[in-house]
Design an enzyme around this catalytic site. Sequence first.
Site, PDB file in Angstrom:
ATOM      1  CE  LYS A   1      -1.786   3.011   2.334  1.00 52.14           C
ATOM      2  NZ  LYS A   1      -1.366   4.426   1.812  1.00 52.14           N
TER       3      LYS A   1
ATOM      4  CD  GLU B   1      12.670   0.356  10.363  1.00 53.10           C
ATOM      5  OE1 GLU B   1      13.120   1.106  10.993  1.00 53.10           O
ATOM      6  OE2 GLU B   1      12.834  -0.956  10.470  1.00 53.10           O
TER       7      GLU B   1
END
Length: 503
Positions: A196, A272
């Site tokens: 995505k 992250e």
Amino acid sequence: MLYCKSFCQKLNLHRLRSISSLVQTKAFIDGNWVKAQNNEEFEVFNPANGAVIGSVPNMDPKDANQAVHAAKKAFELSEWSKMTAKERSSLLKKWYYLIEKNADELASIMSAESGKPINEARGEVTYGNAFVEWFAEEARRICGEVVPSPTKDREIIVLKQPLGVAALITPWNFPMAMITRKAGAALAAGCTIIIKPAEDTPLTALALVKLAEQAGFPNGVINIITTNKAAPIGELFCKSPDVKGISFTGSTEVGKWLFRNSSDGIKRLSLELGGNAPFIVFNSANLEIAVNAALSCKFRNCGQTCISANRFFLQEEIHDKFINLLKQRVETLKIGEGSEPGVQIGPLINTMQFNKVNAFVEDARLKNANIISGGKPLTNLGNLFYSPTIITDVPVNAKLYTEEVFGPVVSIVKFKTEEEVINAANNSNRGLAGYFFSENIQQVFRVAKLLEVGMVGVNEALISAAEAPFGGVKESGIGREGCHHGIDEYVEIKYVCMGNLKY
Ligand code: SIN
């Protein structure tokens, strides 16, 4: 005027398509290029001039669900997870060679949708492709273990098995590398994936998937859905029992939201997130190295990287000299549209990002910081350009100090002692990267160990590489990407106890 704008926009879209046959207008699910089930689309813009450069499907959870089912079916029924490691490695290598062959086209698409200077975009293609190559190699080295048993009649065998379906949610600042860093590892491990990409930069992602299709990955192994309504799709990934892992690169805020929303299913998460990197220059530093590093660390991608230096700490003896050297260099940076030769700084990605940078600088100005260079929008170039800026005497309550600016702003604070600067650097709930410059070997080892971050650059600021583990501590994330550790995010460890053996 209106006529002219829409004419120019069409021209831009047409130009990009004529530059590259890789520009796609559909998403990819189960081996088919598809529209959104609701038939909606959204436009993709060039941030340098506002021109429309493409339209892609505006998908919703129905499409995402379809992609999850395709990935699940491919995981269970296709031979993907059961293929030999060598077969998976070969497909990744084919993808790598196709990316290499089409590197210039990928870079043009990336530069057009992200505003990144073309040289940087080309650099990102090489960097991003290094993950495909690296994980093609690592695919063949995902080894289990045989651990010495405490009893004579047993063997302890440790297997590494693929997690299953992994959803990869990626940001706009590295439209390619953040995909390949996740996808390379997931595919090498034997997972199937749904990508995505960020709504600002879906075209690079679609082009990459087009090349993966050409490489010959089986249907359903790689799926991509595009949308500008990310939250309901993120929620579906979090709640679906068929999605076994989510890997996300982006803001800490969204990372926490994914964490909360996937807690019911105790889903594997790799996050992250944002940073607030200290960049410390000690008195003993080689200033030429430090200034070069400051430029690349702060102005790469117009300061829009999670590991960009956010707080510059200069020791008092070198403070003025460093600023003078940096100012001379900053004032020669070439700013403009990414496709123009020699441009080093492009626009910010969108209005939200532009307003944030502007507001942070104004906040520092109000709090009596000193603007040494820049500090203003460059309206003559376009709506999203901001001048490379240097600000000194930034107070610790300024937003520039406490939050990640994600823009071309150097915020400077003076310090006296090593102890003082370590405390200041660590006084943050983020801990992604940190940098320091020193020629004192004792100090180098001491400070490298004391900084509370996942990655340290010592006399170096360009620290990212496929071979190195990328990731943070504190609220900067969980897990590591790249390196052999990157595979760990996509495998389950299974212990098999072989009992009652008669030797
Ligand atoms: C990031 O900004 O998230 C990635 C930076 C990098 O890979 O160097």
